[in-house]
Design a protein around this motif. Structure first.
Motif, PDB file in Angstrom:
ATOM      1  N   CYS A  52       0.787  -1.229   0.000  1.00  0.00           N
ATOM      2  CA  CYS A  52       0.000   0.000   0.000  1.00  0.00           C
ATOM      3  C   CYS A  52       0.826   1.289   0.000  1.00  0.00           C
ATOM      4  N   SER A  53       2.094   1.189   0.390  1.00  0.00           N
ATOM      5  CA  SER A  53       2.896   2.403   0.576  1.00  0.00           C
ATOM      6  C   SER A  53       3.257   3.117  -0.719  1.00  0.00           C
ATOM      7  N   GLY A  54       3.047   2.493  -1.853  1.00  0.00           N
ATOM      8  CA  GLY A  54       3.293   3.167  -3.113  1.00  0.00           C
ATOM      9  C   GLY A  54       2.324   4.310  -3.353  1.00  0.00           C
ATOM     10  N   CYS A  55       1.158   4.226  -2.739  1.00  0.00           N
ATOM     11  CA  CYS A  55       0.140   5.272  -2.885  1.00  0.00           C
ATOM     12  C   CYS A  55      -0.202   5.962  -1.560  1.00  0.00           C
ATOM     13  N   HIS A  56      -0.277   5.177  -0.487  1.00  0.00           N
ATOM     14  CA  HIS A  56      -0.724   5.697   0.810  1.00  0.00           C
ATOM     15  C   HIS A  56       0.440   5.957   1.742  1.00  0.00           C
ATOM     16  N   ALA A  57       0.297   6.995   2.570  1.00  0.00           N
ATOM     17  CA  ALA A  57       1.175   7.148   3.731  1.00  0.00           C
ATOM     18  C   ALA A  57       0.691   6.092   4.715  1.00  0.00           C
ATOM     19  N   VAL A  58       1.520   5.119   5.024  1.00  0.00           N
ATOM     20  CA  VAL A  58       1.075   4.007   5.855  1.00  0.00           C
ATOM     21  C   VAL A  58       1.570   4.105   7.294  1.00  0.00           C
ATOM     22  N   GLY A  59       2.339   5.134   7.605  1.00  0.00           N
ATOM     23  CA  GLY A  59       2.851   5.308   8.955  1.00  0.00           C
ATOM     24  C   GLY A  59       2.113   6.388   9.712  1.00  0.00           C
ATOM     25  N   THR A  60       2.725   6.850  10.772  1.00  0.00           N
ATOM     26  CA  THR A  60       2.090   7.850  11.637  1.00  0.00           C
ATOM     27  C   THR A  60       2.353   9.288  11.208  1.00  0.00           C
ATOM     28  N   GLU A  61       3.094   9.452  10.124  1.00  0.00           N
ATOM     29  CA  GLU A  61       3.339  10.808   9.614  1.00  0.00           C
ATOM     30  C   GLU A  61       3.642  10.741   8.121  1.00  0.00           C
ATOM     31  N   GLY A  62       3.702  11.899   7.511  1.00  0.00           N
ATOM     32  CA  GLY A  62       4.029  11.988   6.092  1.00  0.00           C
ATOM     33  C   GLY A  62       2.795  12.050   5.209  1.00  0.00           C
ATOM     34  N   GLU A  63       3.028  12.518   3.987  1.00  0.00           N
ATOM     35  CA  GLU A  63       1.966  12.632   2.996  1.00  0.00           C
ATOM     36  C   GLU A  63       1.924  11.382   2.132  1.00  0.00           C
ATOM     37  N   SER A  64       0.760  11.075   1.607  1.00  0.00           N
ATOM     38  CA  SER A  64       0.621   9.945   0.696  1.00  0.00           C
ATOM     39  C   SER A  64       1.288  10.283  -0.630  1.00  0.00           C
ATOM     40  N   PRO A  65       2.037   9.340  -1.215  1.00  0.00           N
ATOM     41  CA  PRO A  65       2.650   9.584  -2.518  1.00  0.00           C
ATOM     42  C   PRO A  65       1.610   9.885  -3.606  1.00  0.00           C
ATOM     43  N   HIS A  66       0.443   9.278  -3.518  1.00  0.00           N
ATOM     44  CA  HIS A  66      -0.651   9.521  -4.472  1.00  0.00           C
ATOM     45  C   HIS A  66      -1.586  10.531  -3.822  1.00  0.00           C
ATOM     46  N   THR A  67      -1.809  11.654  -4.474  1.00  0.00           N
ATOM     47  CA  THR A  67      -2.577  12.742  -3.853  1.00  0.00           C
ATOM     48  C   THR A  67      -4.012  12.353  -3.500  1.00  0.00           C
ATOM     49  N   ASP A  68      -4.603  11.379  -4.186  1.00  0.00           N
ATOM     50  CA  ASP A  68      -5.975  10.964  -3.880  1.00  0.00           C
ATOM     51  C   ASP A  68      -6.049   9.843  -2.841  1.00  0.00           C
ATOM     52  N   ALA A  69      -4.920   9.366  -2.371  1.00  0.00           N
ATOM     53  CA  ALA A  69      -4.894   8.243  -1.425  1.00  0.00           C
ATOM     54  C   ALA A  69      -4.832   8.763   0.005  1.00  0.00           C
ATOM     55  N   ILE A  70      -5.831   8.423   0.774  1.00  0.00           N
ATOM     56  CA  ILE A  70      -5.896   8.876   2.165  1.00  0.00           C
ATOM     57  C   ILE A  70      -4.763   8.236   2.977  1.00  0.00           C
ATOM     58  N   PRO A  71      -4.109   9.020   3.841  1.00  0.00           N
ATOM     59  CA  PRO A  71      -3.129   8.406   4.738  1.00  0.00           C
ATOM     60  C   PRO A  71      -3.824   7.387   5.647  1.00  0.00           C
ATOM     61  N   PHE A  72      -3.199   6.256   5.862  1.00  0.00           N
ATOM     62  CA  PHE A  72      -3.811   5.216   6.674  1.00  0.00           C
ATOM     63  C   PHE A  72      -4.178   5.705   8.069  1.00  0.00           C
ATOM     64  N   ARG A  73      -3.403   6.629   8.634  1.00  0.00           N
ATOM     65  CA  ARG A  73      -3.665   7.106   9.989  1.00  0.00           C
ATOM     66  C   ARG A  73      -4.934   7.959  10.072  1.00  0.00           C
ATOM     67  N   GLN A  74      -5.529   8.296   8.903  1.00  0.00           N
ATOM     68  CA  GLN A  74      -6.732   9.119   8.873  1.00  0.00           C
ATOM     69  C   GLN A  74      -7.943   8.388   8.290  1.00  0.00           C
ATOM     70  N   ILE A  75      -7.826   7.098   8.074  1.00  0.00           N
ATOM     71  CA  ILE A  75      -8.940   6.341   7.492  1.00  0.00           C
ATOM     72  C   ILE A  75     -10.189   6.449   8.356  1.00  0.00           C
ATOM     73  N   SER A  76     -10.027   6.435   9.673  1.00  0.00           N
ATOM     74  CA  SER A  76     -11.197   6.497  10.558  1.00  0.00           C
ATOM     75  C   SER A  76     -11.932   7.830  10.458  1.00  0.00           C
ATOM     76  N   TRP A  77     -11.343   8.820   9.845  1.00  0.00           N
ATOM     77  CA  TRP A  77     -12.024  10.084   9.630  1.00  0.00           C
ATOM     78  C   TRP A  77     -13.158   9.931   8.614  1.00  0.00           C
ATOM     79  N   LYS A  78     -13.038   8.932   7.741  1.00  0.00           N
ATOM     80  CA  LYS A  78     -14.028   8.732   6.684  1.00  0.00           C
ATOM     81  C   LYS A  78     -14.825   7.447   6.832  1.00  0.00           C
ATOM     82  N   TYR A  79     -14.231   6.411   7.447  1.00  0.00           N
ATOM     83  CA  TYR A  79     -14.864   5.092   7.556  1.00  0.00           C
ATOM     84  C   TYR A  79     -14.555   4.488   8.914  1.00  0.00           C
TER      85      TYR A  79
END
Length: 125
Positions: A52-79
């Motif tokens: 998943c890290s090719g598109c998503h920020a999968v850690g506790t900081e940083g931006e997602s490489p793909h601008t439309d991919a939500i960072p994993f640490r913020q998934i609960s904001w939407k789902y």
């Protein structure tokens, strides 16, 4: 007389179970459930890094490489994170438009969800 061999076996078994428990962060011995949860989260982190890290920020900081991919640490904001279990197991087809379709075994889905839950950050209001 048959029961004599059981005493050393029980002592060795109890010692082995105690030795396998890793120290918790506060210095206490981790319970088997805590150890199992930590292993599950570690497996989920590996899956996230590998797939998943090719598109998503999968850690506790940083931006997602793909601008439309939500960072994993913020998934609960939407789902609700746990609501991803079924889509992950059946073939997830959500997310950004060019997200590949993933289908996970239940153990891998559980691991990934455990990891995602472990890194959620509170939503800013």
């Amino acid at each position: 007389m048959k029961q004599v061999w059981m005493v050393p076996l029980l002592v060795v078994g109890a010692f082995a179970m105690t030795a396998c428990n890793a120290p918790a962060e506060d210095g206490d011995i981790a319970t088997p459930a805590q150890t199992q949860r930590a292993e599950l989260i570690g497996q989920g982190e590996t899956i996230a890094q590998d797939l998943c890290s090719g598109c998503h920020a999968v850690g506790t900081e940083g931006e997602s490489p793909h601008t439309d991919a939500i960072p994993f640490r913020q998934i609960s904001w939407k789902y609700p994170v746990e609501s991803l279990a079924e889509p992950l197991s059946e073939g997830i087809m959500v997310g950004h438009p060019d997200m590949p379709e993933w289908q996970f075994e239940p153990k891998d889905s559980n691991a990934l969800i455990a990891y995602i839950e472990s890194i959620q950050e509170p939503q800013e209001t």
